[in-house]
Design a protein around this motif. Structure first.
Motif, PDB file in Angstrom:
ATOM      1  N   VAL A 158     -46.265  14.998 -23.106  1.00  0.00           N
ATOM      2  CA  VAL A 158     -46.912  16.133 -23.775  1.00  0.00           C
ATOM      3  C   VAL A 158     -48.309  16.341 -23.206  1.00  0.00           C
ATOM      4  O   VAL A 158     -48.720  17.470 -22.915  1.00  0.00           O
ATOM      5  CB  VAL A 158     -46.973  15.902 -25.309  1.00  0.00           C
ATOM      6  CG1 VAL A 158     -47.827  16.980 -25.977  1.00  0.00           C
ATOM      7  CG2 VAL A 158     -45.580  15.889 -25.907  1.00  0.00           C
ATOM      8  N   GLU A 159     -49.033  15.233 -23.031  1.00  0.00           N
ATOM      9  CA  GLU A 159     -50.429  15.322 -22.583  1.00  0.00           C
ATOM     10  C   GLU A 159     -50.571  15.841 -21.152  1.00  0.00           C
ATOM     11  O   GLU A 159     -51.646  16.301 -20.758  1.00  0.00           O
ATOM     12  CB  GLU A 159     -51.105  13.960 -22.726  1.00  0.00           C
ATOM     13  CG  GLU A 159     -51.368  13.582 -24.179  1.00  0.00           C
ATOM     14  CD  GLU A 159     -51.905  12.178 -24.345  1.00  0.00           C
ATOM     15  OE1 GLU A 159     -52.301  11.566 -23.327  1.00  0.00           O
ATOM     16  OE2 GLU A 159     -51.920  11.669 -25.481  1.00  0.00           O
ATOM     17  N   LYS A 160     -49.481  15.809 -20.374  1.00  0.00           N
ATOM     18  CA  LYS A 160     -49.538  16.360 -19.019  1.00  0.00           C
ATOM     19  C   LYS A 160     -49.818  17.858 -19.032  1.00  0.00           C
ATOM     20  O   LYS A 160     -50.303  18.414 -18.043  1.00  0.00           O
ATOM     21  CB  LYS A 160     -48.217  16.085 -18.293  1.00  0.00           C
ATOM     22  CG  LYS A 160     -48.035  14.649 -17.837  1.00  0.00           C
ATOM     23  CD  LYS A 160     -46.709  14.474 -17.125  1.00  0.00           C
ATOM     24  CE  LYS A 160     -46.497  13.007 -16.716  1.00  0.00           C
ATOM     25  NZ  LYS A 160     -45.160  12.823 -16.084  1.00  0.00           N
ATOM     26  N   SER A 161     -49.472  18.486 -20.166  1.00  0.00           N
ATOM     27  CA  SER A 161     -49.678  19.934 -20.288  1.00  0.00           C
ATOM     28  C   SER A 161     -50.987  20.272 -20.993  1.00  0.00           C
ATOM     29  O   SER A 161     -51.200  21.409 -21.392  1.00  0.00           O
ATOM     30  CB  SER A 161     -48.504  20.559 -21.048  1.00  0.00           C
ATOM     31  OG  SER A 161     -47.298  20.302 -20.398  1.00  0.00           O
ATOM     32  N   PHE A 162     -51.853  19.260 -21.190  1.00  0.00           N
ATOM     33  CA  PHE A 162     -53.138  19.476 -21.858  1.00  0.00           C
ATOM     34  C   PHE A 162     -54.249  19.654 -20.822  1.00  0.00           C
ATOM     35  O   PHE A 162     -54.248  18.983 -19.788  1.00  0.00           O
ATOM     36  CB  PHE A 162     -53.495  18.277 -22.745  1.00  0.00           C
ATOM     37  CG  PHE A 162     -52.665  18.143 -23.994  1.00  0.00           C
ATOM     38  CD1 PHE A 162     -51.650  19.036 -24.292  1.00  0.00           C
ATOM     39  CD2 PHE A 162     -52.901  17.100 -24.886  1.00  0.00           C
ATOM     40  CE1 PHE A 162     -50.886  18.910 -25.437  1.00  0.00           C
ATOM     41  CE2 PHE A 162     -52.153  16.958 -26.039  1.00  0.00           C
ATOM     42  CZ  PHE A 162     -51.137  17.860 -26.323  1.00  0.00           C
ATOM     43  N   SER A 163     -55.181  20.522 -21.144  1.00  0.00           N
ATOM     44  CA  SER A 163     -56.356  20.700 -20.269  1.00  0.00           C
ATOM     45  C   SER A 163     -57.597  20.910 -21.118  1.00  0.00           C
ATOM     46  O   SER A 163     -57.523  21.522 -22.189  1.00  0.00           O
ATOM     47  CB  SER A 163     -56.178  21.922 -19.356  1.00  0.00           C
ATOM     48  OG  SER A 163     -55.047  21.786 -18.539  1.00  0.00           O
ATOM     49  N   THR A 164     -58.722  20.399 -20.613  1.00  0.00           N
ATOM     50  CA  THR A 164     -60.013  20.655 -21.259  1.00  0.00           C
ATOM     51  C   THR A 164     -60.751  21.712 -20.435  1.00  0.00           C
ATOM     52  O   THR A 164     -60.872  21.575 -19.214  1.00  0.00           O
ATOM     53  CB  THR A 164     -60.856  19.371 -21.338  1.00  0.00           C
ATOM     54  OG1 THR A 164     -60.128  18.395 -22.076  1.00  0.00           O
ATOM     55  CG2 THR A 164     -62.184  19.642 -22.035  1.00  0.00           C
ATOM     56  N   VAL A 165     -61.193  22.768 -21.099  1.00  0.00           N
ATOM     57  CA  VAL A 165     -61.786  23.913 -20.416  1.00  0.00           C
ATOM     58  C   VAL A 165     -63.263  24.020 -20.771  1.00  0.00           C
ATOM     59  O   VAL A 165     -63.626  24.097 -21.948  1.00  0.00           O
ATOM     60  CB  VAL A 165     -61.067  25.219 -20.813  1.00  0.00           C
ATOM     61  CG1 VAL A 165     -61.656  26.404 -20.048  1.00  0.00           C
ATOM     62  CG2 VAL A 165     -59.575  25.109 -20.554  1.00  0.00           C
ATOM     63  N   THR A 166     -64.119  24.026 -19.710  1.00  0.00           N
ATOM     64  CA  THR A 166     -65.568  24.183 -19.930  1.00  0.00           C
ATOM     65  C   THR A 166     -66.163  25.254 -19.029  1.00  0.00           C
ATOM     66  O   THR A 166     -67.339  25.572 -19.138  1.00  0.00           O
ATOM     67  CB  THR A 166     -66.300  22.844 -19.687  1.00  0.00           C
ATOM     68  OG1 THR A 166     -65.992  22.405 -18.364  1.00  0.00           O
ATOM     69  CG2 THR A 166     -65.895  21.785 -20.680  1.00  0.00           C
ATOM     70  N   GLU A 167     -65.323  25.813 -18.119  1.00  0.00           N
ATOM     71  CA  GLU A 167     -65.809  26.811 -17.171  1.00  0.00           C
ATOM     72  C   GLU A 167     -65.343  28.201 -17.583  1.00  0.00           C
ATOM     73  O   GLU A 167     -64.190  28.385 -17.994  1.00  0.00           O
ATOM     74  CB  GLU A 167     -65.312  26.498 -15.758  1.00  0.00           C
ATOM     75  CG  GLU A 167     -65.798  25.169 -15.206  1.00  0.00           C
ATOM     76  CD  GLU A 167     -67.303  25.099 -15.080  1.00  0.00           C
ATOM     77  OE1 GLU A 167     -67.940  26.154 -14.811  1.00  0.00           O
ATOM     78  OE2 GLU A 167     -67.864  23.995 -15.260  1.00  0.00           O
ATOM     79  N   LEU A 168     -66.209  29.190 -17.418  1.00  0.00           N
ATOM     80  CA  LEU A 168     -65.927  30.549 -17.867  1.00  0.00           C
ATOM     81  C   LEU A 168     -64.751  31.175 -17.120  1.00  0.00           C
ATOM     82  O   LEU A 168     -63.876  31.792 -17.740  1.00  0.00           O
ATOM     83  CB  LEU A 168     -67.169  31.423 -17.705  1.00  0.00           C
ATOM     84  CG  LEU A 168     -67.031  32.875 -18.183  1.00  0.00           C
ATOM     85  CD1 LEU A 168     -66.680  32.943 -19.658  1.00  0.00           C
ATOM     86  CD2 LEU A 168     -68.323  33.656 -17.909  1.00  0.00           C
ATOM     87  N   ASP A 169     -64.688  31.013 -15.806  1.00  0.00           N
ATOM     88  CA  ASP A 169     -63.616  31.667 -15.049  1.00  0.00           C
ATOM     89  C   ASP A 169     -62.247  31.133 -15.443  1.00  0.00           C
ATOM     90  O   ASP A 169     -61.271  31.879 -15.564  1.00  0.00           O
ATOM     91  CB  ASP A 169     -63.846  31.519 -13.537  1.00  0.00           C
ATOM     92  CG  ASP A 169     -63.989  30.069 -13.094  1.00  0.00           C
ATOM     93  OD1 ASP A 169     -64.151  29.191 -13.979  1.00  0.00           O
ATOM     94  OD2 ASP A 169     -63.950  29.813 -11.882  1.00  0.00           O
ATOM     95  N   GLN A 170     -62.172  29.811 -15.678  1.00  0.00           N
ATOM     96  CA  GLN A 170     -60.900  29.222 -16.114  1.00  0.00           C
ATOM     97  C   GLN A 170     -60.526  29.730 -17.502  1.00  0.00           C
ATOM     98  O   GLN A 170     -59.369  30.059 -17.775  1.00  0.00           O
ATOM     99  CB  GLN A 170     -60.993  27.691 -16.116  1.00  0.00           C
ATOM    100  CG  GLN A 170     -59.657  27.018 -16.406  1.00  0.00           C
ATOM    101  CD  GLN A 170     -59.772  25.508 -16.561  1.00  0.00           C
ATOM    102  OE1 GLN A 170     -60.886  24.956 -16.536  1.00  0.00           O
ATOM    103  NE2 GLN A 170     -58.636  24.840 -16.732  1.00  0.00           N
ATOM    104  N   ALA A 171     -61.532  29.811 -18.392  1.00  0.00           N
ATOM    105  CA  ALA A 171     -61.287  30.286 -19.753  1.00  0.00           C
ATOM    106  C   ALA A 171     -60.775  31.727 -19.733  1.00  0.00           C
ATOM    107  O   ALA A 171     -59.821  32.074 -20.430  1.00  0.00           O
ATOM    108  CB  ALA A 171     -62.564  30.188 -20.578  1.00  0.00           C
ATOM    109  N   GLU A 172     -61.400  32.572 -18.898  1.00  0.00           N
ATOM    110  CA  GLU A 172     -60.994  33.973 -18.813  1.00  0.00           C
ATOM    111  C   GLU A 172     -59.537  34.085 -18.370  1.00  0.00           C
ATOM    112  O   GLU A 172     -58.764  34.893 -18.895  1.00  0.00           O
ATOM    113  CB  GLU A 172     -61.901  34.711 -17.820  1.00  0.00           C
ATOM    114  CG  GLU A 172     -63.305  34.959 -18.335  1.00  0.00           C
ATOM    115  CD  GLU A 172     -63.369  36.153 -19.262  1.00  0.00           C
ATOM    116  OE1 GLU A 172     -63.387  37.290 -18.785  1.00  0.00           O
ATOM    117  OE2 GLU A 172     -63.379  35.927 -20.498  1.00  0.00           O
TER     118      GLU A 172
END
Length: 881
Positions: free
Chosen positions: A296-310
């Motif tokens: 399950v955790e393989k599909s998890f990501s932590t997002v801190t950058e604006l371009d990735q979030a967009e």
């Protein structure tokens, strides 16, 4: 090196675990403490002993030779508690799932089988360990047979090991003489009578001198002390019987294949499934297949950058269904979780407010996602509504509330519990990831682990919606969820945002007024007592009242005399000191909880914003916390005065509407009792009419006291009151109270049948339901404890009534809130306190608000009797009430 076999006395270890561990149940209500304790001891022993073979022996509970001998003398054995009995077959199923060899044989007890196997294994050259809580097995100890006796206290297990030399050192006797010892001193836990008055010390002394029971009896005239000698002379037959009972049969005809008992991999898929069902999270790490969370955790990501979030938000806007979680702690935004299905795979993200990812940006994106998606699931929709403006409850799904409806007895509805129950997945809980850290500290010290937890929340919110919806459909509660709980969630959110205005200065003056009276009472109490003492100390107060002043009714407990309210209330009418102490307590509570306590919650907008909870009470009632505005005192005038500090904004008044006797009206409808229904239809004084019937006096001649007593009976019946409870409430004898209740049921005969029917239904189904289908499980009815079963019966009787009343007030709240909006009024619903609604009403809208309350509250449900309300308007809550 010799092979080793581990033999376990199944019932004995289960019994030890059951009594050694506190009560433990899984979410289905199954008691599990004995199973948990057994497995704990089993795993620990396997790790320590490292055996090559393992076998667990169980009694069949069919009559054995030793049973019959004992029963012929003294009758049947003490029955096993129901809470333990229900765990035995489950324990066997778990062991079977693990592939553990189990043996039992009709006519033979487990220790006979263990004794036989121990000796045969020893003959084969094996080292033998026997695990049992029964010290009878010490007779088997030898240089190759070790008897292990576990002790479990306060959840901790220690083990005593006995080879032959250890038995000799501990008891001064050989293992074989343990049989003789039991014959003389007996063993109540194993139903061995022994000789009356002969304890272990005397028995040991006799055996050291004479060796065995028969030789001791041959020298009976020489036995000291005389008490033991007389016991031999008068009860020698008991010693002979006890010896037979204590002796283990080491030649029982047990069929056994050592190879079938050889240690194998016990951590099977079946065992894993059992451990999940039993909710034994601590044991799951023992299984090699721990890949589920990792996958399950393989599909998890932590997002801190604006371009990735967009990019992610753009992708999410194309998805019909989302899982969303806003993480806030102590008012501080910490992050946001988002999940969606992408090519049959659930992707989950944790967005952290860092750099260009500001709180405002993330909440704005969440708002857009909620508006554009066809369905948004969350574990806590109301926490999301605090930060965004949403109105369509039909496209929101609250997994926490859905799980609550399925089981309203739990204290929390966490993502890992929901995943285990509805997804069949064992996910790491917040505590597994962060230990004792809260999220605020976790985001600083263990950001990666905290982010995983946020992803899991969004993942479970998304994935659990369909199975939860299916579960609600299966229990016929989907309508309740969709049409009551979900729209109510939006109503409560609006109430929380509005808050209620508080006059801070008036609150301070109220506290000062209380403080002056508290000091006055303190002086009077010291004067009446003749000395100063700590009034808030029950121990010191008990000494003053019941030792120094010798007042009647002193009940001594382990910590001193009871000074509980019910004890003091009986003394108060005749003793001013006690009356003053009761008043002192009430005023001290008022000052600390309300005058001082409420002040800290007043915000910059001069308003208190309480939190309304939907998932706390088992009956479905709403609760209020931080602060609790539903518990504002109403019994004493000084307590009621605190309502004066709650004021509407300028240009507004308060309109307060309170259901009149809603639970009694619900009882009339649900029971179908014609007399009670007719009384309401004719708008009679219900309490006066009940008094007339119960006390056999004409309606017009009912006294005020009789009416008050009848009122206590009327409302007591709703709560399943007992004759003891009613006698305490009315200060009458239990016999009189029982007669009141009997007369009441004669007056309203269908009520008795209705209430009895609820108990029967609860026993058959395990739950009761409200008019609107809300279920309330009643596991207490299965308890072997009489007090617990009695409590369960009261729950079965009152939950459908209280729950139905709670459902009706919820419907009324939804309708009132909706009507205020639809008519474009400035007035807003602020508070719900049990059966009461409070609306902050614009002065030019009083007529419209009153009409809305009248219409929506009265028509919230269609009953055989009308729903009536009392309504008042005022410049503060006190006046409006």
């Amino acid at each position: 090196m010799s092979e080793k076999i581990l033999l376990i006395d199944g019932h004995s270890i289960l019994n030890r675990a059951y009594y050694g561990l506190p009560e433990l149940t899984n979410s289905e209500g199954l008691h599990t403490n004995a199973i948990y304790g057994f497995l704990n001891i089993l795993f620990k022993t396997i790790e320590e002993e490292k055996p090559d073979y393992l076998t667990v022996a169980f009694d069949l509970h069919a009559p054995t030779f030793r049973h019959q001998m004992y029963e012929a003398y003294k009758g049947t054995r003490k029955p096993m508690p129901q809470e333990l009995r229900e765990q035995v077959p489950v324990m066997k199923d778990v062991l079977a799932a693990m592939g553990v060899c189990m043996i039992s044989k009709e006519g033979y007890e487990a220790d006979d089988l263990l004794g036989t196997l121990a000796k045969k294994s020893e003959e084969k050259g094996m080292e033998v360990t026997v695990l049992s809580g029964d010290r009878d097995l010490l007779q088997l100890a030898s240089s190759h047979i070790c008897i292990r006796i576990p002790k479990t206290r306060f959840g901790k297990t220690t083990v005593e090991d006995y080879f032959a030399d250890d038995v000799k050192e501990k008891y001064q006797l050989s293992p074989e003489q343990i049989i003789e010892l039991k014959a003389l001193m007996g063993d109540a836990s194993d139903n061995i009578p022994g000789l009356p008055g002969v304890g272990e010390k005397t028995a040991t002394k006799i055996l050291l001198e004479y060796g065995n029971v028969e030789n001791a009896y041959a020298h009976v005239e020489d036995i000291k002390p005389n008490k033991a000698k007389n016991a031999f002379l008068e009860h020698y037959d008991l010693a002979v019987l006890s010896k037979k009972l204590a002796a283990i049969n080491i030649d029982s005809p047990v069929e056994y294949d050592w190879e079938s008992a050889r240690i194998k991999d016990y951590y099977t898929q079946d065992a894993y499934d059992f451990f999940k069902e039993l909710e034994f999270k601590n044991f799951l790490s023992r299984f090699e297949d721990t890949s589920a969370p990792a996958e399950v955790e393989k599909s998890f990501s932590t997002v801190t950058e604006l371009d990735q979030a967009e990019e992610i938000f753009g992708k999410a806007r194309q998805k019909p269904e989302l899982g969303l979680h806003i993480l806030k702690e102590n008012g501080v935004f910490l992050g946001m979780g988002l999940s969606f299905l992408d090519e049959e795979k659930v992707l989950s993200y944790c967005f952290l407010p860092q750099g260009f990812l500001t709180e405002a940006y993330l909440l704005e994106q969440a708002q857009v996602l909620c508006q554009e998606a066809a369905m948004v699931s969350s574990l806590d929709v109301k926490s999301m509504l605090r930060h965004m403006d949403l109105e369509n409850h039909t496209k929101m799904f609250d997994a926490g509330i859905a799980a609550y409806l399925m089981n309203p007895l739990k204290s929390a509805y966490t993502y890992d519990d929901i995943a285990k129950e509805y997804l069949g997945e064992m996910l790491p809980a917040k505590e597994d990831l962060l230990g004792k850290l809260n999220y605020t500290k976790g985001m600083k010290d263990q950001e990666e682990q905290a982010a995983l937890s946020v992803c899991y929340m969004a993942y479970v919110a998304l994935k659990s919606r369909k199975p939860l919806k299916k579960a609600l459909e299966g229990t016929e509660m989907l309508h309740l969820f969709t049409n009551i709980e979900m729209p109510l969630l939006f109503t409560l959110s609006e109430m929380e945002k509005e808050g209620i205005r508080v006059n801070a200065q008036a609150l301070k003056e109220y506290g000062d007024q209380l403080y002056v009276r508290i000091l006055e009472l303190e002086k009077e109490i010291y004067q009446e007592a003749g000395e100063e003492f700590n009034i808030n100390s029950p121990k010191q107060l008990g000494v003053i009242l019941f030792e120094k002043l010798k007042l009647p009714g002193g009940k001594k407990t382990k910590t001193g005399y009871s000074t509980a309210a019910d004890v003091l209330e009986k003394l108060a009418p005749d003793h001013k000191l006690v009356a003053d102490i009761l008043e002192y307590r009430q005023l001290a509570k008022l000052k600390s909880t309300y005058a001082d306590g409420l002040a800290v919650y007043i915000g910059e907008d001069e308003r208190i914003h309480s939190t309304f909870n939907q998932t706390i009470t088992a009956t479905g009632r709403i609760s209020s916390t931080e602060p609790n505005l539903q518990n504002i005192p109403i019994r004493m005038e000084l307590g009621r005065l605190i309502r004066k500090v709650f004021i509407p904004r300028d240009g507004y008044v308060f309109t307060d509407a309170d259901y009149s006797q809603i639970e009694l009206r619900v009882l009339a409808h649900m029971s179908g009792d014609e007399k009670l229904i007719q009384a309401y239809q004719e708008a009679q004084d219900i309490h006066r009419m009940t008094a007339s019937q119960v006390f056999h006096v004409p309606f017009d001649e009912v006294t005020d006291l009789q009416r008050r007593n009848a009122k206590a009976v009327n409302f007591g019946i709703v709560y399943g009151i007992s004759s003891f409870g009613l006698s305490q409430d009315l200060s009458i004898t239990r016999k009189e109270a029982a007669q009141y209740i009997e007369n009441y049921f004669e007056t309203y005969p269908k009520i008795k049948g209705f209430l009895d029917g609820l108990v029967t239904e609860a026993k058959e189904k395990g739950y009761v339901t409200t008019m609107f289908g809300r279920r309330r499980p009643v596991p207490e009815l299965k308890s072997s404890n009489f007090m617990q079963r009695s409590f369960g019966e009261r729950v079965a009787m009152n939950s459908p009534i209280q729950g139905t009343a709670a459902d009706i007030i919820k419907i009324a709240m939804i309708r009132v809130g909706k009507a205020l909006k639809e008519q474009n009024l400035k007035s807003r619903l602020l508070l719900q306190v049990h059966d009461e609604l409070l609306v902050e009403t614009a002065e030019d809208e009083t007529a419209q608000v009153s009409a809305i309350l009248e219409k929506e509250m009265k028509n919230a449900a269609s009953l055989a009797v009308s729903l009536e309300i009392d309504m008042h308007t005022g410049s503060n809550w006190y006046e409006a009430k």
